[in-house]
Write an enzyme that holds these catalytic residues in place. Structure first.
Site, mmCIF file in Angstrom:
data_model
loop_
_atom_site.group_PDB
_atom_site.id
_atom_site.type_symbol
_atom_site.label_atom_id
_atom_site.label_comp_id
_atom_site.label_asym_id
_atom_site.label_seq_id
_atom_site.Cartn_x
_atom_site.Cartn_y
_atom_site.Cartn_z
ATOM 1 N N HIS A 205 0.851 -1.196 0.000
ATOM 2 C CA HIS A 205 0.000 0.000 0.000
ATOM 3 C C HIS A 205 0.884 1.242 0.000
ATOM 4 O O HIS A 205 1.727 1.422 0.892
ATOM 5 C CB HIS A 205 -0.942 -0.026 1.198
ATOM 6 C CG HIS A 205 -1.994 -1.096 1.064
ATOM 7 N ND1 HIS A 205 -2.491 -1.805 2.129
ATOM 8 C CD2 HIS A 205 -2.634 -1.571 -0.048
ATOM 9 C CE1 HIS A 205 -3.403 -2.683 1.687
ATOM 10 N NE2 HIS A 205 -3.502 -2.551 0.365
ATOM 11 N N GLU A 208 1.662 3.726 2.964
ATOM 12 C CA GLU A 208 2.175 3.133 4.196
ATOM 13 C C GLU A 208 3.709 3.146 4.157
ATOM 14 O O GLU A 208 4.378 2.117 4.126
ATOM 15 C CB GLU A 208 1.567 1.731 4.369
ATOM 16 C CG GLU A 208 0.057 1.817 4.509
ATOM 17 C CD GLU A 208 -0.697 0.485 4.404
ATOM 18 O OE1 GLU A 208 -0.073 -0.575 4.498
ATOM 19 O OE2 GLU A 208 -1.933 0.533 4.216
ATOM 20 N N HIS A 332 2.549 -3.711 6.696
ATOM 21 C CA HIS A 332 1.546 -2.688 6.398
ATOM 22 C C HIS A 332 1.516 -1.716 7.571
ATOM 23 O O HIS A 332 2.185 -1.922 8.577
ATOM 24 C CB HIS A 332 0.158 -3.334 6.251
ATOM 25 C CG HIS A 332 -0.012 -4.105 4.970
ATOM 26 N ND1 HIS A 332 -0.737 -3.625 3.903
ATOM 27 C CD2 HIS A 332 0.458 -5.315 4.574
ATOM 28 C CE1 HIS A 332 -0.704 -4.508 2.912
ATOM 29 N NE2 HIS A 332 0.015 -5.549 3.296
ATOM 30 N N GLU A 402 0.938 -5.214 10.885
ATOM 31 C CA GLU A 402 0.451 -3.837 10.791
ATOM 32 C C GLU A 402 1.261 -3.037 11.806
ATOM 33 O O GLU A 402 1.134 -3.234 13.017
ATOM 34 C CB GLU A 402 -1.040 -3.759 11.147
ATOM 35 C CG GLU A 402 -1.953 -4.406 10.124
ATOM 36 C CD GLU A 402 -2.345 -3.458 8.996
ATOM 37 O OE1 GLU A 402 -1.927 -2.281 9.007
ATOM 38 O OE2 GLU A 402 -3.080 -3.905 8.105
HETATM 39 O O1 0X9 Z 1 -6.787 -4.310 4.370
HETATM 40 C C1 0X9 Z 1 -5.613 -4.669 4.222
HETATM 41 O O2 0X9 Z 1 -5.148 -5.013 3.144
HETATM 42 C C2 0X9 Z 1 -4.660 -4.658 5.429
HETATM 43 N N1 0X9 Z 1 -4.876 -3.498 6.238
HETATM 44 S S1 0X9 Z 1 -4.389 -2.022 5.714
HETATM 45 O O3 0X9 Z 1 -4.884 -1.029 6.628
HETATM 46 N N2 0X9 Z 1 -2.815 -1.959 5.742
HETATM 47 O O4 0X9 Z 1 -4.864 -1.865 4.385
HETATM 48 C C3 0X9 Z 1 -4.963 -5.845 6.318
HETATM 49 C C4 0X9 Z 1 -4.738 -7.137 5.664
HETATM 50 C C5 0X9 Z 1 -5.037 -8.232 6.605
HETATM 51 N N3 0X9 Z 1 -5.620 -9.295 5.888
HETATM 52 C C6 0X9 Z 1 -6.928 -9.662 5.988
HETATM 53 N N4 0X9 Z 1 -7.696 -9.246 6.945
HETATM 54 N N5 0X9 Z 1 -7.311 -10.497 5.071
HETATM 55 ZN ZN ZN Z 2 -1.769 -1.878 3.989
#
Ligand code: 0X9
Ligand code: ZN
Length: 441
Positions: A205, A208, A332, A402
């Site tokens: 991302h 980030e 992330h 994260e």
């Molecule tokens: O939404 C995402 O891709 C990740 N969070 S972010 O805020 N960095 O965008 C989290 C990914 C974790 N994976 C799942 N929950 N599948």
């Molecule tokens: Zn992310």
């Protein structure tokens, strides 16, 4: 057994961080300012002088036309299931609170929320919300942009050419190289190796930026400490891949005008002329299912098909070509969590031993970083993510970390703390990469 392994790792990553192998601090500085301590001190100097990342500002880049139609919203949601529905409706969840989330949604998608019975608590143009954020000075000195990341990796590899090399795992939509820093005492570039492998990936991302710094400076730390016995053992016996900036186009777009664009996705021009695919929805794991949007303007747009994007395809090719890979971290920001699969389904990992390894490793990395370990889907269910795919395709023990912070743009002051916290977890992962199942003993 567990205790012994941990003691060794903590010794290797304990504070103060062990002296680097490349010579005295003065020698290292004279040779090109590459040591980890030097880089961190430099960061400290820079942010004390106020040289932080530039201020977030309204993003004109979402459409080719240059208009940004995104809104900042608060929406009630109090559990993973409700949050997953929001992702599917095109909400880019930025912050999770007990009874609500804050995030970004495209104006066109907003009208569909009430049809889905979703209540919006408040809304305002994203540009207004960004205008109210804490103001940063206008320089972007401490974080590494694409050019600086490239130069640092190359300098590090040429300084340590007996054990390190840099190669491109593929090119981005706009043609930038996706660089991989490889540490292996007997294989160079993309050559195969039978040694157990670990992979660290940052910056899926774009906004980030801390997720580039952590793996990048971990590479510096590994080379600084290459003579420390425990680190030397990892370097001699493992095959280590560090890809700090998977989405260079997005990362560059986010900073190139000196004011942040809140760019999440890559820079693909979609069929409707909107920009970007969410790379962490584009892997082939329940592709296009829960927690992904099929609306191209949405920040959680999964793309037209799995691996439609060159950036995710570059990871696919790297992983598929190497059966020796055992562990992975995808960085992330921001939530201070260590997440383990599955994230694309509420289902548990079917193999009980693997499940226990995941829980143990996440727990250990949580303790080392101070982050909260949890199953990915407890945050929300989101299909197409890197780690589910890596585990399914290669049995790789893959974690999403994260990072800490309370913003995508937390300033440079956070870098040294976040890097030091995460070196401990990253080094721990190396300590079990030869055989992750030893965590069960
Ligand atoms: O939404 C995402 O891709 C990740 N969070 S972010 O805020 N960095 O965008 C989290 C990914 C974790 N994976 C799942 N929950 N599948
Ligand atoms: Zn992310």
């Amino acid at each position: 057994m567990k205790k012994v392994v941990l003691a060794l790792v903590l010794a290797a990553v304990g504070f103060p961080i062990p002296a680097f192998a490349a010579g005295s601090p003065e020698e290292v500085r004279a040779a090109g300012d590459l040591s980890f301590d030097y880089i961190l001190n430099k960061l400290t100097d820079e942010y004390s002088k106020g040289l932080l990342m530039p201020a977030p500002a309204a993003a004109p880049g979402e459409r080719e036309s240059g208009r940004d139609d995104r809104l900042w919203v608060a929406i009630s949601a109090s559990n993973s299931r409700e949050r997953t529905r929001l992702l599917e409706a095109g909400v880019d969840i930025v912050e999770i609170r007990k009874d609500r989330v804050y995030g970004v949604i495209h104006r066109d998608a907003l009208s569909q929320l009430s049809g889905r019975g979703i209540g919006v608590l408040s809304q305002e143009p994203l540009s207004l919300h960004l205008g109210s954020l804490k103001d940063f000075p206008a320089a972007d000195a401490a974080y590494h942009n694409f050019k600086e990341t490239t130069e640092l990796l190359n300098a590090l590899a040429s300084r340590n050419s007996d054990v390190a090399s840099v190669f491109s795992i593929g090119k981005s939509v706009e043609g930038r190289d996706i660089w991989c820093f490889r540490v292996n005492s007997s294989a160079r570039g993309s050559d195969p190796s039978a040694k157990p492998g670990a992979v660290y990936i940052g910056n899926h991302h774009a906004r980030e930026h801390l997720s580039n710094e952590v793996p990048l400076l971990f590479a510096v730390w590994l080379m600084d400490n290459r003579a420390v016995p425990e680190v030397k053992k990892y370097i001699d016996t493992l095959d280590i891949y560090i890809i700090p900036m998977l989405n260079p186009d997005g990362a560059e777009f986010d900073i190139k005008t000196g004011s942040y664009k809140w760019q999440r996705k890559n820079r693909r021009v979609n069929s409707d002329r909107s920009i970007g695919v969410d790379l962490n929805r584009n892997y082939d794991s329940w592709f296009g299912g829960q927690g992904a949007s099929h609306y191209p303007s949405a920040d959680t747009y999964c793309g037209p098909s799995a691996f439609s994007e060159p950036e995710s395809t570059a990871v696919k090719k790297l992983v598929e070509a190497r059966k020796n890979l055992r562990t992975m971290i995808s960085y992330h920001s921001y939530a201070s969590t260590v997440l383990y699969p599955y994230g694309g389904s509420e289902a548990e990992i079917p193999d009980a031993r693997d499940r226990k390894v995941f829980v143990d490793m996440a727990g250990r990395m949580g303790a080392l970083t101070g982050y909260h370990p949890e199953k990915s889907s407890d945050m929300y269910v989101a299909t197409g993510d890197t780690c589910d795919w890596a585990y399914d395709i290669g049995g790789i023990f893959a974690f999403t970390i994260e990072l800490e912070g309370n913003s995508f743009y937390p300033g440079a002051g956070i870098i040294d703390r976040a890097v030091k916290n995460n070196i401990k977890a990253a080094a721990y992962m190396l300590s079990v990469t030869d055989d992750p199942y030893k965590t069960l003993q």
